[in-house]
Design a protein around this motif. Sequence first.
Motif, short mmCIF file in Angstrom:
data_model
loop_
_atom_site.label_atom_id
_atom_site.label_comp_id
_atom_site.label_asym_id
_atom_site.label_seq_id
_atom_site.Cartn_x
_atom_site.Cartn_y
_atom_site.Cartn_z
N GLY A 1 0.29 -9.71 -6.83
CA GLY A 1 0.35 -8.85 -5.64
C GLY A 1 -0.22 -7.47 -5.93
O GLY A 1 -0.69 -7.20 -7.03
N ILE A 2 -0.20 -6.59 -4.94
CA ILE A 2 -0.64 -5.21 -5.16
C ILE A 2 0.35 -4.26 -4.50
O ILE A 2 1.05 -4.64 -3.57
CB ILE A 2 -2.05 -4.91 -4.59
CG1 ILE A 2 -2.14 -5.35 -3.13
CG2 ILE A 2 -3.14 -5.49 -5.41
CD1 ILE A 2 -3.32 -4.72 -2.44
N LYS A 3 0.38 -3.03 -5.02
CA LYS A 3 1.28 -2.04 -4.43
C LYS A 3 0.53 -1.26 -3.38
O LYS A 3 -0.62 -0.87 -3.58
CB LYS A 3 1.77 -1.08 -5.51
CG LYS A 3 2.85 -1.69 -6.37
CD LYS A 3 3.54 -0.65 -7.21
CE LYS A 3 4.67 -1.33 -7.98
NZ LYS A 3 5.08 -0.59 -9.15
N LEU B 1 -9.85 -7.41 0.92
CA LEU B 1 -8.98 -7.16 -0.23
C LEU B 1 -8.73 -8.45 -1.01
O LEU B 1 -8.37 -9.47 -0.41
CB LEU B 1 -7.65 -6.62 0.32
CG LEU B 1 -6.73 -5.90 -0.61
CD1 LEU B 1 -7.40 -4.63 -1.14
CD2 LEU B 1 -5.45 -5.52 0.14
N GLU B 2 -8.98 -8.40 -2.31
CA GLU B 2 -8.66 -9.58 -3.12
C GLU B 2 -7.34 -9.31 -3.81
O GLU B 2 -7.23 -8.43 -4.66
CB GLU B 2 -9.78 -9.84 -4.12
CG GLU B 2 -10.97 -10.45 -3.41
CD GLU B 2 -12.16 -10.70 -4.30
OE1 GLU B 2 -11.99 -10.70 -5.53
OE2 GLU B 2 -13.25 -10.86 -3.74
N VAL B 3 -6.34 -10.07 -3.41
CA VAL B 3 -4.99 -9.80 -3.91
C VAL B 3 -4.71 -10.69 -5.12
O VAL B 3 -4.74 -11.91 -5.01
CB VAL B 3 -3.94 -10.06 -2.80
CG1 VAL B 3 -2.55 -9.67 -3.28
CG2 VAL B 3 -4.30 -9.28 -1.54
N SER C 1 -2.52 -12.62 -8.13
CA SER C 1 -1.29 -13.40 -7.92
C SER C 1 -0.03 -12.54 -8.02
O SER C 1 0.97 -12.81 -7.37
CB SER C 1 -1.23 -14.55 -8.92
OG SER C 1 -1.37 -14.00 -10.22
#
Length: 238
Positions: free
Chosen positions: A143-145, A137-139, A141
């Motif tokens: 972020g991700i939900k 997973l490339e997060v 800056s």
Amino acid sequence: VPLPELLTARALFTDVLDIAGWPKRRFYEMLKLSATDPTEKAELERLCSKEGKKDYQAYASESYTYAELLEKFPSAKPNIGHLLDYVPDIKPRLYSIASSSRMRGNDECHLCIIKNEWDATSGRNCVGLSTGWLDELEVPSEGIKMRGHIHPSAVTMPETHATPMLMVALGTGIAPMRAFIEERAAAKRDGEECAEMALFFGARNRQEYSYEAEFDAYQKEGVLEHIHLALSREQKEK
Ligand SMILES: Cc1cc2nc3c(=O)[nH]c(=O)nc-3n(C[C@H](O)[C@H](O)[C@H](O)COP(=O)(O)OP(=O)(O)OC[C@H]3O[C@@H](n4cnc5c(N)ncnc54)[C@H](O)[C@@H]3O)c2cc1C
């Protein structure tokens, strides 16, 4: 979970069906019935027979997935209805919360996850579905939900911090213990009376003891008085 009324084929195969999972024998049986190529059909018949038990086991230890079996036997073209019947849904993976909301507030929650990797008999490297996905997973800056459910913990802390705690954990089993240690550290910093804590931790090697620096600091602070390690690949005695 019931399927939504409208679903694209892509969503069915990426979000619903566990096509990267471990095929059960009944999936081989279904492929056997739908294969049209005589060589493929004969191979599947052998795998499903008593005489072919060893070959079937060899397929299983090669860790073939549902998707790989479909590629291996391309003349078997089960329809979507059959795939819905024979391929299970992707199951949720459970992870223990490894941090304390008393110490870190309600907007932060840590997990301690180890990538699940193993070698198939041919030596090819296999990676677990969820931990492999997380690893790649490339997060961004911001972020991700992610969606998740919180279940009440099976392991709970004593009612008061005045009760001593002895914790025993292996590998990622350290996660809830780390949350307990943080909780007690926060209580101690708030001036509550805190009893002794001891941790027995087992792992293959020191790299898997990812909280070493942090726990050493808690030891100096008098939160986690006793730390005992058992690193199976770094010591002679088991
Ligand atoms: C209550 C609870 C708490 C947990 N807490 C944590 C935690 O804090 N941290 C943590 O890291 N984990 C934790 N786990 C484990 C976690 O839920 C997952 O099981 C783990 O991360 C592996 O998931 P995965 O999708 O990467 O592997 P999967 O894809 O589910 O694979 C798991 C295993 O199945 C076998 N397998 C899968 N596919 C095949 C195939 N095609 N052929 C042959 N064998 C196959 C392999 O042996 C593999 O190691 C917890 C589990 C439970 C039940």
